[in-house]
Design a protein around this motif. Sequence first.
Motif, PDB file in Angstrom:
ATOM      1  N   TYR A   1     109.301 -47.842  30.583  1.00  0.00           N
ATOM      2  CA  TYR A   1     110.086 -49.040  30.267  1.00  0.00           C
ATOM      3  C   TYR A   1     109.476 -49.802  29.113  1.00  0.00           C
ATOM      4  O   TYR A   1     108.335 -49.560  28.718  1.00  0.00           O
TER       5      TYR A   1
ATOM      6  N   ARG B   1      99.060 -48.918  41.020  1.00  0.00           N
ATOM      7  CA  ARG B   1      98.144 -47.783  41.231  1.00  0.00           C
ATOM      8  C   ARG B   1      96.796 -48.083  40.587  1.00  0.00           C
ATOM      9  O   ARG B   1      95.730 -47.887  41.189  1.00  0.00           O
TER      10      ARG B   1
ATOM     11  N   GLU C   1     105.469 -49.074  29.428  1.00  0.00           N
ATOM     12  CA  GLU C   1     104.836 -48.069  30.266  1.00  0.00           C
ATOM     13  C   GLU C   1     105.487 -46.717  29.977  1.00  0.00           C
ATOM     14  O   GLU C   1     106.672 -46.653  29.652  1.00  0.00           O
TER      15      GLU C   1
ATOM     16  N   SER D   1     104.441 -53.231  37.531  1.00  0.00           N
ATOM     17  CA  SER D   1     104.972 -51.881  37.744  1.00  0.00           C
ATOM     18  C   SER D   1     104.192 -51.182  38.843  1.00  0.00           C
ATOM     19  O   SER D   1     103.101 -51.617  39.219  1.00  0.00           O
ATOM     20  N   SER D   2     104.727 -50.066  39.305  1.00  0.00           N
ATOM     21  CA  SER D   2     104.013 -49.275  40.319  1.00  0.00           C
ATOM     22  C   SER D   2     102.786 -48.603  39.724  1.00  0.00           C
ATOM     23  O   SER D   2     101.782 -48.410  40.414  1.00  0.00           O
ATOM     24  N   LEU D   3     102.877 -48.220  38.463  1.00  0.00           N
ATOM     25  CA  LEU D   3     101.705 -47.613  37.821  1.00  0.00           C
ATOM     26  C   LEU D   3     100.566 -48.622  37.721  1.00  0.00           C
ATOM     27  O   LEU D   3      99.403 -48.288  37.906  1.00  0.00           O
ATOM     28  N   LYS D   4     100.926 -49.852  37.417  1.00  0.00           N
ATOM     29  CA  LYS D   4      99.885 -50.897  37.359  1.00  0.00           C
ATOM     30  C   LYS D   4      99.349 -51.148  38.765  1.00  0.00           C
ATOM     31  O   LYS D   4      98.137 -51.370  38.940  1.00  0.00           O
TER      32      LYS D   4
ATOM     33  N   TYR E   1      99.695 -46.835  32.062  1.00  0.00           N
ATOM     34  CA  TYR E   1     100.220 -47.984  32.825  1.00  0.00           C
ATOM     35  C   TYR E   1     100.325 -49.225  31.939  1.00  0.00           C
ATOM     36  O   TYR E   1      99.748 -49.262  30.849  1.00  0.00           O
TER      37      TYR E   1
END
Lengths: 757, 757
Positions: free
Chosen positions: A193, B270, A181, B265-268, A236
Motif C-alpha cells: 500500500y 509483525r 509497504e 499494518s500487519s507487517l509492522k 514493513y
Amino acid sequence: MKSKIITLSVLLLFSANTFAQDTKLTDYVDPRIGSEGLGRVFIGPSCPYGMVKPSPDCTPRPNSGWLPMPEQVDGFSQVHVSGTGGGPKYGNILVMPFGDGMDRTKHIDHRKYETIKLGYYTTQFQASGIQTEITTAPKASFYRFTYPKDSLKSLAIDAGFFLGESPVPDAREAQQFVGSEIQIISDREVIGYTRIRGGWNNGRAYTVYFYAETDKPFVNTATWKGDKITNEKFQYDSHQKTGALLRFNSSEEVVQLKVGISFLSSLKARQNAHSDIPHWSFETAHQQLLTQWEDLLQRIEISPRTPEAQKRMFYTGLYHTMIMPVDRSGENPLWADNEPYYDDFYAIWDTYRTSSPLITLIDPKRETDIVRSLINIYKRDGYMPDARSGNCNGRTQGGSNAEIVIADAFVKGLEGIDYELGLQAMLKDATVDPGDRHEAEGRGGLTHYLQLGYIPYGIPRAGNRTVEYSYCDYAIASVAKGLGKEDLYQHYLKQSGNWKNLWRDDYEHAGAKGFILPRDEKGNWLDEITFGKSNIQKPTFTYTPVTFEGPWYTPWWDMFFYEASSWEYSLSIPHDVPGLIEKCGGAEKFEARLDIFFDRGFFNVNNEPSFLSPCLYHWLGKPYRSSDRIHEIIAKNYNDGPIGLPGNDDSGAMSSWLAFHMMGLYPNAGQDYYLINTPLLEETIFRLDNGKTFKISTQGLSDKNRYIHVTLNGETYPYSAIRHKDIITGGELILKMGKKPSEWGKQLLLNEENEKL
Amino acid sequence: MKSKIITLSVLLLFSANTFAQDTKLTDYVDPRIGSEGLGRVFIGPSCPYGMVKPSPDCTPRPNSGWLPMPEQVDGFSQVHVSGTGGGPKYGNILVMPFGDGMDRTKHIDHRKYETIKLGYYTTQFQASGIQTEITTAPKASFYRFTYPKDSLKSLAIDAGFFLGESPVPDAREAQQFVGSEIQIISDREVIGYTRIRGGWNNGRAYTVYFYAETDKPFVNTATWKGDKITNEKFQYDSHQKTGALLRFNSSEEVVQLKVGISFLSSLKARQNAHSDIPHWSFETAHQQLLTQWEDLLQRIEISPRTPEAQKRMFYTGLYHTMIMPVDRSGENPLWADNEPYYDDFYAIWDTYRTSSPLITLIDPKRETDIVRSLINIYKRDGYMPDARSGNCNGRTQGGSNAEIVIADAFVKGLEGIDYELGLQAMLKDATVDPGDRHEAEGRGGLTHYLQLGYIPYGIPRAGNRTVEYSYCDYAIASVAKGLGKEDLYQHYLKQSGNWKNLWRDDYEHAGAKGFILPRDEKGNWLDEITFGKSNIQKPTFTYTPVTFEGPWYTPWWDMFFYEASSWEYSLSIPHDVPGLIEKCGGAEKFEARLDIFFDRGFFNVNNEPSFLSPCLYHWLGKPYRSSDRIHEIIAKNYNDGPIGLPGNDDSGAMSSWLAFHMMGLYPNAGQDYYLINTPLLEETIFRLDNGKTFKISTQGLSDKNRYIHVTLNGETYPYSAIRHKDIITGGELILKMGKKPSEWGKQLLLNEENEKL
C-alpha cells in the motif's frame, strides 16, 4: 401566445437502435480531447465512474498524470482524477517495466510513440524498447508488457510514488508522504500500500492498497526501502518509501499484470482483481469496458449525418461527464452501511451546474446513488461535501452546492432518495457554522451571513460566498416547499435574496451600473481594500469590477471573489434572473450590459461562474441571442483536438456544458427546466431510463438557418424552455429553423411562477 | 516573616538506593486497586505508556474490559484504556483458548480463579479447564495457555470483537463496526485487523492491525465471516466480522502466543512482535516489563517504615499515572515526521491538574515528549486535543486544557519544546472558533466568549466553559509573558478575569453569597431555564447552585455545567484564588464558605473540578486546615482495595491526586509551585532526572502530631508552597510536626506576585 402542453403517455416513435446498429458510439470517444493546454483530462482507460484509472505519470507534476511527448515517463500509476486544477491528488502504486539490472528503484524512460483510445493505452519506450498496453476494469487495471527479445524482462512496483511531491516541507496543496509497504507473497503476487495525505483538498491521510498478479512467475526479486535495495521479500511500514523489483524468465516476451486496488486492504484488492478480471485475456477486459460505455452512450443517439468532429466532441463530452465522481461503494474505510459511496467530487462547485443534470438525463439511477451518497456523507461525516477526495471533505470554493444537487434531483423527481434527510443535510449547511473547518465543508462566514445578510469583506471569498449561499438558500426553499414545509420555504426564499445586500446600486463601470462589491461589517462600501492582518503593514489596493486576482501579497483563496471578477459574479444569479434584470435597470439596460460583458471580454469562457451567462438573453425574450453567443463561444473555444477544452475540464463540467449546448438544451441546476437553444446536432434521441424516448429534431438547420420555431409533440410550443417532465414523458421536440429570429421564445415557460417557486 | 531561600547547588545527601536495595518497588503495585466500583482502572499487564494493554473482556460492556468474577469472559483483547467514563473505546483483537470442536465463533467461559499482578495476569476457566497467563511488551502481548491433558487444544482469534457494541444503530458514544480481516499465513502465524469508529470521543474510524504467532504449529484451521465458518485460509474485508479457529496437536499442553499490534499494518505488527519479544520466554518478557517499571518507580523512594497499605496505594498511584497517555511514536497512520506521537489523552480535562505535573517530576523527558506530541497534533490536525483517542481529537468537556499542560511545562522549564509554536497552538484555541467541531476540539462558544466575555446560557456547558477558558487564558498570558510578548500577556491576563462575568454577586445559597450562574446573551441572570429548541414545548426548570444534573429531558452534555454543580465550579478558579476570595466577600466569609462546602456535602470527591478545593485554606494562611480536609478525604475515600478509588481514575488523574497528597505536595497546574501539606508518608526522596536528589522528611509525624513547621535546606521556610526550581535544584525539606497549628504558612510564597504572573 400560450398553448397547452400535450404529453403523450407512451410515444414510442423510435425503436431501440434505429440507426446505430452497426456503429459503435465508443469509436467517437477520444480521451485526448482536452488533454493538453488547460483541459487536463485523464487520458488513460477508465470504466464509467471507475475507481481505478491507470495512466502514465510523466513526472510527478501533472494533475492527471499524463503529459504530451517528449516528456519523460516515470511509470504507470493506478489512481487519478480528471480535469482538475490546483495541487494534484493521487498517482498511487506506480508500475514500470524495464530491461536491465535490479540495481535501481527508478526506471524513467521516454516514449517512442503512444496510442490513446477509449479504454486502451499503449506506448513503446525509447531506451528499453518495451511496449506497454493498458486497459482496466472498475477496481483493477490490466497491463500487457511486450519486451524486446534480447533484453532482460523486469518490472518495478513503486509503492512510494505519488503526484505533486514538493521539496517544500508541508507545502500547501502538495501531497505528503505518510507511509508505504510492499510484500512479495508468491512467485506471481505482490501486495502492499501507499499512504498519502494532503493534496488539493488538504485532506487527511488516505491509503491505497494493491494486489499485483502476473501471468508469468518471477525468477528473481528484490525489494527496497528508501535507497536500499535488498533481497528481502517484504518491507514493513516505517514511514519510508518502498517498492519491489521483479525479474521474469528471459524467454517470456509477453508478461501480463493485473493490479487490483482497494481502499480497505490488500486482500480486498485481491478480491477486486479476481472478481473484476477472472481471466488473463487482455482483449476480453478491454471489450468489457467498451460494452459498459457503449450501453451508456447509446442512451443518447445523434443523427448519423452529424459531422465526425461533432460526433467526437459530443460523445467524448458524455464520456468525460461519466468518469467522475468515482464509485467506491464497498470500499469505504470510514463506515459500513448499505448506502452507495462515491468519492472524488472534485468539485461540486464545478459539476452541479451541468454534470449532475446530464447524468440525471442519461442514467437517473446513477444520479440517485450519487445523491444518496452525498446525504450519507452528511449523516456520517457531519456535512455534505462541496468537494471530496481521498475520503475527506474539502475544499469549499464558495457555496455549499450539494444543496443544489439535491434540489435538482428533487424537482426532477428522482426516486429512492430520502429527501427529508436530504433537507436536514441542507439545513445543516445553512445553520451550523463550520468554524475552522470552513475550508473543508459547510458555509464559511455563515455567522456573519446570517447576522448581516451578507459576508463582510475580510472573510475569504466574501463576495462569491454571499452570492452562492443565496442560490443554495433557494435550493433549500425549493425542497422545503415540495415537502410541504411552508415556514422553511418562506424563510429560505427570503434569504435567497441576500445577494442583493452586496449589490452596490450606484457603482458604474464600463457602461454598466450596479455590481456585487466588497462591503464591510458596518455596511460601508469599500473601494480601497486592505489586505492581511498585520498591525504594521497595511497594504491596500483598489477593488474594481474587473479585479480578477489581487496583488502579489494576497493569497488567491483569500480574495473577495474566487476565480472570477465582479463582472462575472454580478451576472451569476441563476435562481433569480428576473430580480437581477431589475437590479440592472430593466430589460434594455440588461441586454446592453450582456453585450458589453461578451464584447468587451469580461466573460471568461474557462471557468464555471459564467456557465449560464450566455443564456441570459432568454429572460429578455430573445433566446436567439443566447444561441448566437453560445455558437460563437463553442466555435472559438471548443474543438475535437487535444486542446479542445478552454479550461480545466473539472471532472467533466466543461464537457457536459458542451454536450448540453450541442443538443440545444441547457439546464438551470436546481430548477426543473432546460433552456432551448439552437443545437449544433441536427437530431438527438434520448433513450430514457423509463423505456420512453424523447427526440429533438431540427428542420433546415444550417449556419444561416439558425433561428428557431418550435413544436412539441405536434403542437406549437412558444416557450424558450422545456420542463424535465415533458422530456421524460417522452415525445418529440421539433425545431424548425429559419433565417431570422421568430416570435418564438418571448416567454421562458408556460408558468413562470415556477421560477420564483 | 520572610527568609531568604537558600538553594544548594549540589546536595547529594543520599546515595542512590539508600534503603531500597533489596526491595522491589514493583511488588507494591497492585493493579486491582480502583478496579471495582467507579475506579474502572485497567487490570491487565501494561508497560509504561504502553500501546498494548491485554486484558480479559468480561462481556463487551465494561470500559476497561475486565469485570470481577463471576462475570463471563469473552476472551482477551489487546488494546484498552484505563479509568474512563462514558462509552467504551477499543477492546480489539480478541483471543480465546478453547477445548472443543471448530464449530463456533464464540467460546465464552467463566473463571475458576484469577491472579492480577503488575505485568502479569492469569486465570483458569471453569468449563474448558484451560489456564491463561498474560504479560506484555510495549507493542506486543504475550500469552501462555496451559490446556488440560485430555482436551482438544484450540484457539480462536476474533477480529470482529470490540467493547461497547450497541444494538441501537449509530448509538452515541457506542463504538461501531466498520470492517475486519483475517488471514492464516503459515502454520504458526495469523494476521488481520479490525476497523472501528465512534466510542466515547465519537472518533473517526481507527484500524488495529495484528500479527499473531504461536510457538506450536496449527494442525487444523478454519476461518469465519459473519456466521459462516469455512476452511478458507483467509477472509477479506467485506465490512463483516471475521476470525480464525486454530487447533494444535493434542500432545501440546502448553502453547504460547505473541500478538504484535500496530496502527499501520500487519507487517509492522509483525515487526513489533519480533523486536519487542525476540524469544519465547514468558518469564523474560515479564521480567523486562518489571524492570521498566522498577526504573521509573525508584525515582520516588519512600521510607521503608511506611505501612504496607500506604506503600501499595502510593506506588500503584504512580503506576496508574504512567499507563496513559499511550506512546504511539512510529505508529501514526496520519502523518510522518520525527516528533513523538502520543494518543489516548483521555482526557486532558482530567489529567492536566495532577498527572502531567507528576510525570514532570518523575520523568521530565517523557513529559517533554508528551507536550511535543500535543503541539505537533496542532500542527498536523489543526488543534491540540483536549481528549484524543483512536487517532482522533474529541471530546471537549470544558476548556482547551492542553494550554495549561504547555504552561505547566513552560513555567517548570522543560527543555526541548518549541514554545513559540506551542503559543501558536494555544492562540489557535483562543482565537479560532471550531464551529461544528466544538465537541471534538478547540473552544466551543468562543465567538460569544470573545464578544460578551462569557458564554451565554443555551450554548452547551456555558458555565464551566467560561470558567475554564478564563483559566486557559491565564496559561496563555503566562507563556506570552515568558516569551516576552507583553501585548499578548496583557490581553490574556485581562481575559483571564472573564469568570467574573458569570459571577452573580448577590445570589445567596446555603449561607454563601455569589455564584457562577446562567446568564443570557443580553446579560440577564436566569433562574428558570428553558431547555431544548422546540417551538411547541418549552419545558423549564429551576437552576440553583446545587443543580448537578438536569431533568430527564436535558442531555447531560448540554447542561450549564459539566459533571459538577455551581457550588463546585464557583470555587474552581485555580489561577486567581485571591480574586475568588475577594468575590466571596473576603477571607472570613471565604473560610466559612469552604466549611459549608465540605461539611454540607457540596464537595464531590469523585470528579476533577474540585481537585484543588481542599487546598484553598492555604490562601487564607491556614494550610493546616487544607491538610485536615485532605487527610479526612483520603481516609474516607481511598484505600488499597479494589474499590480504593472514589471515582473514575480517568487515566490516572485520581491516582496522581492521591500520590501528590501522600507526599505532602500538591501542584497548581500551569504555575510553578506546589502547595505543602502534611504528608501521609514520613519520608519521600525524589531521584531527579538531573542527577540531583530532593528529600521531604517529617519529624514526629503521627495522627495527632500533624501540624507543620518547616525548614528548607537547613533554613526556616515560612511559606506554604515551594517552587519547582527549589525542588529540582535538590535539597531537603524538613517538616517538623507538632500537635497544634504553628505560625508556619501564613503566606503562600516569598513573592506572591508570581501568582498574578
